[in-house]
Write an enzyme that holds these catalytic residues in place. Structure first.
Site, PDB file in Angstrom:
ATOM      1  N   SER A 152     -32.654   7.089  11.151  1.00  0.00           N
ATOM      2  CA  SER A 152     -33.105   7.908  12.444  1.00  0.00           C
ATOM      3  C   SER A 152     -34.343   8.587  11.956  1.00  0.00           C
ATOM      4  CB  SER A 152     -32.059   9.076  12.399  1.00  0.00           C
ATOM      5  OG  SER A 152     -32.474  10.290  13.272  1.00  0.00           O
ATOM      6  N   TYR A 165     -26.206  15.541   9.456  1.00  0.00           N
ATOM      7  CA  TYR A 165     -26.894  14.531   9.892  1.00  0.00           C
ATOM      8  C   TYR A 165     -27.935  14.042   9.412  1.00  0.00           C
ATOM      9  CZ  TYR A 165     -28.438  10.971  13.344  1.00  0.00           C
ATOM     10  OH  TYR A 165     -28.855   9.920  14.037  1.00  0.00           O
TER      11      TYR A 165
HETATM   12  P1  NAD Z   1     -22.825   5.716  19.553  1.00  0.00           P
HETATM   13  O1  NAD Z   1     -22.179   6.749  19.564  1.00  0.00           O
HETATM   14  O2  NAD Z   1     -22.983   4.891  20.903  1.00  0.00           O
HETATM   15  O3  NAD Z   1     -22.638   4.618  18.724  1.00  0.00           O
HETATM   16  C1  NAD Z   1     -22.278   4.910  17.096  1.00  0.00           C
HETATM   17  C2  NAD Z   1     -20.976   3.917  16.939  1.00  0.00           C
HETATM   18  O4  NAD Z   1     -20.732   3.978  15.409  1.00  0.00           O
HETATM   19  C3  NAD Z   1     -19.846   4.002  17.800  1.00  0.00           C
HETATM   20  O5  NAD Z   1     -19.571   2.711  18.313  1.00  0.00           O
HETATM   21  C4  NAD Z   1     -18.824   4.394  16.967  1.00  0.00           C
HETATM   22  O6  NAD Z   1     -17.442   4.030  17.300  1.00  0.00           O
HETATM   23  C5  NAD Z   1     -19.004   4.036  15.563  1.00  0.00           C
HETATM   24  N1  NAD Z   1     -18.630   4.655  14.514  1.00  0.00           N
HETATM   25  C6  NAD Z   1     -18.174   5.808  14.344  1.00  0.00           C
HETATM   26  N2  NAD Z   1     -17.611   6.076  13.096  1.00  0.00           N
HETATM   27  C7  NAD Z   1     -17.142   5.058  12.824  1.00  0.00           C
HETATM   28  C8  NAD Z   1     -16.442   4.383  11.659  1.00  0.00           C
HETATM   29  N3  NAD Z   1     -15.827   5.468  10.723  1.00  0.00           N
HETATM   30  N4  NAD Z   1     -16.487   3.124  11.416  1.00  0.00           N
HETATM   31  C9  NAD Z   1     -17.010   2.270  12.429  1.00  0.00           C
HETATM   32  N5  NAD Z   1     -17.661   2.621  13.342  1.00  0.00           N
HETATM   33  C10 NAD Z   1     -17.797   4.067  13.635  1.00  0.00           C
HETATM   34  O7  NAD Z   1     -24.189   6.107  19.395  1.00  0.00           O
HETATM   35  P2  NAD Z   1     -25.566   5.303  18.845  1.00  0.00           P
HETATM   36  O8  NAD Z   1     -26.683   5.975  19.531  1.00  0.00           O
HETATM   37  O9  NAD Z   1     -25.391   3.810  19.526  1.00  0.00           O
HETATM   38  O10 NAD Z   1     -25.835   5.228  17.388  1.00  0.00           O
HETATM   39  C11 NAD Z   1     -25.876   4.065  16.671  1.00  0.00           C
HETATM   40  C12 NAD Z   1     -26.613   4.732  15.574  1.00  0.00           C
HETATM   41  O11 NAD Z   1     -28.010   4.718  15.607  1.00  0.00           O
HETATM   42  C13 NAD Z   1     -26.231   5.772  14.558  1.00  0.00           C
HETATM   43  O12 NAD Z   1     -26.090   5.484  13.208  1.00  0.00           O
HETATM   44  C14 NAD Z   1     -27.187   6.658  14.897  1.00  0.00           C
HETATM   45  O13 NAD Z   1     -27.161   7.964  13.892  1.00  0.00           O
HETATM   46  C15 NAD Z   1     -28.439   6.283  15.117  1.00  0.00           C
HETATM   47  N6  NAD Z   1     -29.356   6.810  15.826  1.00  0.00           N
HETATM   48  C16 NAD Z   1     -29.388   6.854  17.256  1.00  0.00           C
HETATM   49  C17 NAD Z   1     -30.323   7.474  17.830  1.00  0.00           C
HETATM   50  C18 NAD Z   1     -30.099   7.692  19.537  1.00  0.00           C
HETATM   51  O14 NAD Z   1     -31.158   8.421  19.929  1.00  0.00           O
HETATM   52  N7  NAD Z   1     -29.309   7.110  20.133  1.00  0.00           N
HETATM   53  C19 NAD Z   1     -31.414   8.100  17.277  1.00  0.00           C
HETATM   54  C20 NAD Z   1     -31.285   7.915  16.091  1.00  0.00           C
HETATM   55  C21 NAD Z   1     -30.427   7.335  15.465  1.00  0.00           C
END
Ligand code: NAD
Length: 266
Positions: A152, A165
């Site tokens: 991130s 986080y």
């Molecule tokens: P999201 O909530 O849609 O996806 C997160 C996924 O992780 C979900 O499918 C959830 O079920 C899964 N998850 C949670 N706990 C888990 C576990 N114990 N075992 C297996 N899976 C698990 O959100 P997203 O935005 O798609 O996030 C995906 C990644 O991208 C994350 O690591 C997040 O930190 C990172 N991220 C997202 C953003 C953003 O703006 N969306 C920005 C920076 C980083």
């Protein structure tokens, strides 16, 4: 050189939603067989797998908690049993449990670290062991294996109210770079992607309405990201087109990490 992931097997964790979902779909479009890991939402993961199969690709969905060693080993076993190898890991799973620092419970702290950092360690370790078991496959890829950590912008930018986080993503950065240093000579490529604000479930409140407008002040490129922006980068990082990219973080953030607060300053 054409971008193709034919004959390669990819595992994407947390792929029932958001970035993981888009990455799994894009990897399949590029020709990879895909293992779609989900934590609790079986339906979208199953639906994605069957959509990929309907289009002539190969995909299965597998339940698993990335913070549990046995579950992670089980994910790799499923990949190898079903498709014969593992070539690409996208360690994507992540969550937030936000709280002001003084109010943050140990449960909130551990809950985030367990998934966002320990989960990344467990998945990368299991993938590395599998890459070593199967050895180089030069007919398929120049690298013996590829690990992509989902980090991130908050591996770099401090984030008040989200100490767990930000600490987890800062940890991912040094986990990734240390692993890259350790295994590079085996032709195992290890990199991270650092998304900025991408419109998914994790940040729904921040990307819509008035909050969304305020968010744009932090994005020099002037728009919130879409999951496809990240998926495109993941496919490239997984392919031989990026064969000399190793131990680095690719920021997919519309310039969020450029300290945009300084644009009109002085
Ligand atoms: P999201 O909530 O849609 O996806 C997160 C996924 O992780 C979900 O499918 C959830 O079920 C899964 N998850 C949670 N706990 C888990 C576990 N114990 N075992 C297996 N899976 C698990 O959100 P997203 O935005 O798609 O996030 C995906 C990644 O991208 C994350 O690591 C997040 O930190 C990172 N991220 C997202 C953003 C953003 O703006 N969306 C920005 C920076 C980083």
């Amino acid at each position: 050189m054409m971008l193709s992931l034919e004959k390669q097997v990819a595992l994407v964790t947390g792929a029932s939603s958001g970035l993981g979902y888009a990455c799994a779909e894009a990897l399949a479009e590029a020709g990879a067989s895909v293992v779609i890991n989900y934590h609790s939402q079986a339906e979208p993961a199953d639906e994605l797998a069957s959509r990929i199969r309907d289009r002539g690709g190969e995909a299965i969905s597998v339940k698993g908690d990335v913070s549990k060693e046995a579950d992670v080993d089980n994910l790799i076993e499923h990949a190898v049993d079903r498709f014969g190898s593992l070539d690409i890991l996208v360690a994507n799973s992540g969550l937030q449990k936000d709280a002001a620092f003084a109010d943050m419970t140990l449960e909130q702290w551990n809950g985030v670290l367990d998934v966002n950092l320990t989960g990344q360690f467990l998945c990368a370790r299991a993938a590395l062991r599998q890459f070593r078991r199967q050895g180089a496959r030069p007919d398929v890829s120049r690298a013996m294996g590829k690990i992509i950590h989902m980090s991130s912008v908050h591996q770099l930018i401090p984030w008040a109210g989200h100490a767990n986080y930000a600490a987890s993503k800062g940890g991912v950065d040094l986990l990734m770079r240390t692993l890259a240093q350790e295994v590079g000579e085996e032709r195992i490529r290890v990199n991270s992607i650092a998304p900025g604000a991408i419109a998914t479930a994790i940040n729904e409140e921040n990307t819509q309405g008035d909050a969304g407008k305020k968010l744009l002040e932090l994005i020099p490129y002037g728009r919130v990201g879409e999951p496809q922006d990240v998926a495109n980068a993941v496919v490239w990082l997984a392919s031989d087109l990026s064969d000399y990219v190793h131990g680095t973080t690719l920021f997919i953030d519309g310039g969020m990490s450029l300290y945009p607060g300084f644009r009109n300053n002085g």
